[in-house]
Design a protein around this motif. Structure first.
Motif, PDB file in Angstrom:
ATOM      1  N   ASP A  87       0.869  -1.174  -0.198  1.00 40.98           N
ATOM      2  CA  ASP A  87       0.061   0.016  -0.163  1.00 40.98           C
ATOM      3  C   ASP A  87       0.821   1.324  -0.144  1.00 40.98           C
ATOM      4  N   GLY A  89       1.739   4.196   1.659  1.00 41.80           N
ATOM      5  CA  GLY A  89       1.250   5.465   1.705  1.00 41.80           C
ATOM      6  C   GLY A  89       1.743   6.552   2.642  1.00 41.80           C
ATOM      7  N   ARG A 128      -1.387   0.128  -3.736  1.00 42.49           N
ATOM      8  CA  ARG A 128      -2.194   1.178  -3.639  1.00 42.49           C
ATOM      9  C   ARG A 128      -2.710   1.539  -5.008  1.00 42.49           C
ATOM     10  N   GLY A 129      -3.832   2.076  -5.033  1.00 41.36           N
ATOM     11  CA  GLY A 129      -4.587   2.347  -6.189  1.00 41.36           C
ATOM     12  C   GLY A 129      -4.112   3.298  -7.213  1.00 41.36           C
ATOM     13  N   GLU A 130      -3.244   4.332  -6.422  1.00 39.00           N
ATOM     14  CA  GLU A 130      -2.822   5.513  -7.139  1.00 39.00           C
ATOM     15  C   GLU A 130      -1.723   5.434  -8.119  1.00 39.00           C
ATOM     16  N   VAL A 131      -1.364   3.739  -8.318  1.00 41.37           N
ATOM     17  CA  VAL A 131      -0.109   3.655  -9.019  1.00 41.37           C
ATOM     18  C   VAL A 131      -0.357   2.564 -10.190  1.00 41.37           C
ATOM     19  N   GLY A 171      -7.162   3.771  -2.437  1.00 37.78           N
ATOM     20  CA  GLY A 171      -6.177   5.028  -1.911  1.00 37.78           C
ATOM     21  C   GLY A 171      -6.631   5.509  -0.683  1.00 37.78           C
ATOM     22  N   TYR A 173      -4.847   5.741   3.453  1.00 35.79           N
ATOM     23  CA  TYR A 173      -3.580   5.533   4.028  1.00 35.79           C
ATOM     24  C   TYR A 173      -3.679   4.505   5.173  1.00 35.79           C
TER      25      TYR A 173
END
Length: 436
Positions: A87, A89, A128-131, A171, A173
């Motif tokens: 993850d 974050g 983590r979904g932001e990547v 996304g 933390y």
């Protein structure tokens, strides 16, 4: 010559190779040579090997990986799961995503070996979904591994089966906390669970589960190939092995630097070309924003689990955020606190309410409207959050504040003085008028 100069890259040795993320390059550079060796041994032998190596969790807590593996029940009357916490974050932390981008097969090979050691036939990598670029590359590597027979049924003719799933988070933390991650993986809102029961007894889908960090698992193939004694030639006695340090902020060359555990910031700054523009160091975080701050006086603190703790902080994720003398400590602390207030899951009162009020007070102080009693209030609120919140997010949120006031109280007082001076200048004309 320092230990850093003598180090041969281990975890990052393939990163600069052409197409390092492909199966072909990985196999050319000793990839998947540890797996057949591991499968020839017993699960118990692998757990003992990792125990002997002294490998500690690279996700922040530093718990011995072999001991964690040994908590898994030896019988297989229930499904066992291995979950990889990718993850990442924590502000300033950027080691796992580059590792998965540059060398995803090292993680996959580690997953197969660790799953075999813990009798798990299902493994999940929670990213983590932001990547999305990292997720795509990881999925491509998993597909290659399936095609080559390193995943799936009867791996390399050993009779061992493993299904591996890459899961994109949404996304949050808080999902870096292992039990919140498990809730998220099950399709629920990511919130920490009450422990006990611990994941080894009742984790994913209430079955025995081990949650490990990316860097921890990626270290395993090297240990299987070269042995526990080799691994212990790097780092310190209680914190052996290599480590990826993430340097960001005011350094000439920010990035990932692999060095033995116990390396100092002074040595890492040499590798990174020193402070940017020659402006002196003021403060830094040894392990991300949730670890207490260090100052220029801590340049020679050995950055391993014991050294950081003895100096009053934590090694955390070895995310070194470097700040020079142009940065205001109260401002930096306020920005971090705003992040924790935003990312608090709201499950427990101390963290939910505490981060809200800490943010309000710090914003007021940075605007130049604070008073000296605000400093006492900050410390009082921090005291009511520390050790009283459901998970470590609350503890992490107060670390920058308490350490910032400890080392730079004069900056917080200066904000209060400017407010007092402003207040005095506003009242003087009115008093003069009343006297006449």
């Amino acid at each position: 010559m320092t230990e850093v100069d003598k180090l041969t890259p281990v975890l990052t040795k393939r990163w600069l190779s052409p197409n390092s993320w492909t199966l072909r390059t990985y196999e050319q550079l000793e990839g998947y040579t540890a797996l057949p060796k591991a499968l020839r041994g017993s699960p118990e032998q692998l757990v003992q090997l990792v125990k002997d190596s002294g490998l500690r969790g690279r996700g922040g807590a530093g718990f011995p990986a072999g001991v964690k593996w040994s908590f898994m029940p030896p019988n297989e009357d229930k499904p066992h799961y291995l979950v990889i916490n990718a993850d990442e974050g924590e502000p300033g932390t950027c080691k796992d995503i580059p590792l998965m981008m540059a060398d995803p097969h090292s993680l996959i090979e580690g997953c197969v070996i660790a799953s075999y050691a813990m009798r798990a036939h299902h493994c999940f990598i929670y990213v983590r979904g932001e990547v999305p670029h990292c997720i795509r590359r990881l999925n491509a590597a998993v597909a290659e591994a399936y095609q080559a027979g390193y995943l799936g049924k009867n791996i390399l003719g050993s009779g061992f089966d493993l299904e591996l799933v890459v899961h994109a988070g949404a996304g949050a933390y808080i999902c870096g906390e292992e039990t919140a991650l498990l809730d998220s993986l099950e399709g629920r809102r990511g919130q920490p669970r009450l422990k006990p029961p611990f994941p080894a007894a009742a984790g994913l889908y209430a079955q025995p589960t081990t949650v490990n960090n990316v860097e921890t698992i990626a270290s395993v193939p090297y240990i299987v190939n070269a042995g526990a004694d080799w691994f212990r030639t790097m780092g310190s006695e209680k914190s052996p092995g290599p480590k990826i340090y993430s340097l960001s902020g005011h350094v000439e060359r920010p990035g990932q630097y692999e060095a033995p555990l116990g390396t100092t910031l002074r040595e890492l700054l040499d590798l990174a070309g020193g402070m940017k523009d020659g402006i002196p160091l003021k403060f830094w975080t040894p392990g991300g924003s949730s670890t207490p701050l260090f100052t220029a006086e801590h340049l020679d603190v050995p950055l391993d689990f014991e050294g950081a703790a003895e100096a009053g902080s934590m090694l955390g994720t070895t995310a070194l955020q470097i700040f020079n003398e142009t940065v205001s400590v109260p401002w930096a602390v306020m920005k971090w606190t705003e992040f924790y207030k935003h990312e608090s899951c709201g499950k427990c009162t101390p963290c939910r309410e505490g981060t809200y009020w800490l943010t309000q007070i710090l914003q007021r102080m940075v605007r130049g409207e604070g008073t000296e009693t605000d400093i006492d209030t900050l410390l009082d609120v921090c005291d009511n959050v520390l050790g009283r919140s459901f998970c470590a997010l609350g503890d992490g949120a107060v670390s920058p504040i308490t350490s910032g006031i400890k080392y730079f109280k004069d900056e917080f007082l200066a904000l209060c003085e400017s407010n007092r001076a402003k207040g005095a200048s506003q009242t003087e004309p009115a008093l003069a008028g009343a006297g006449s």
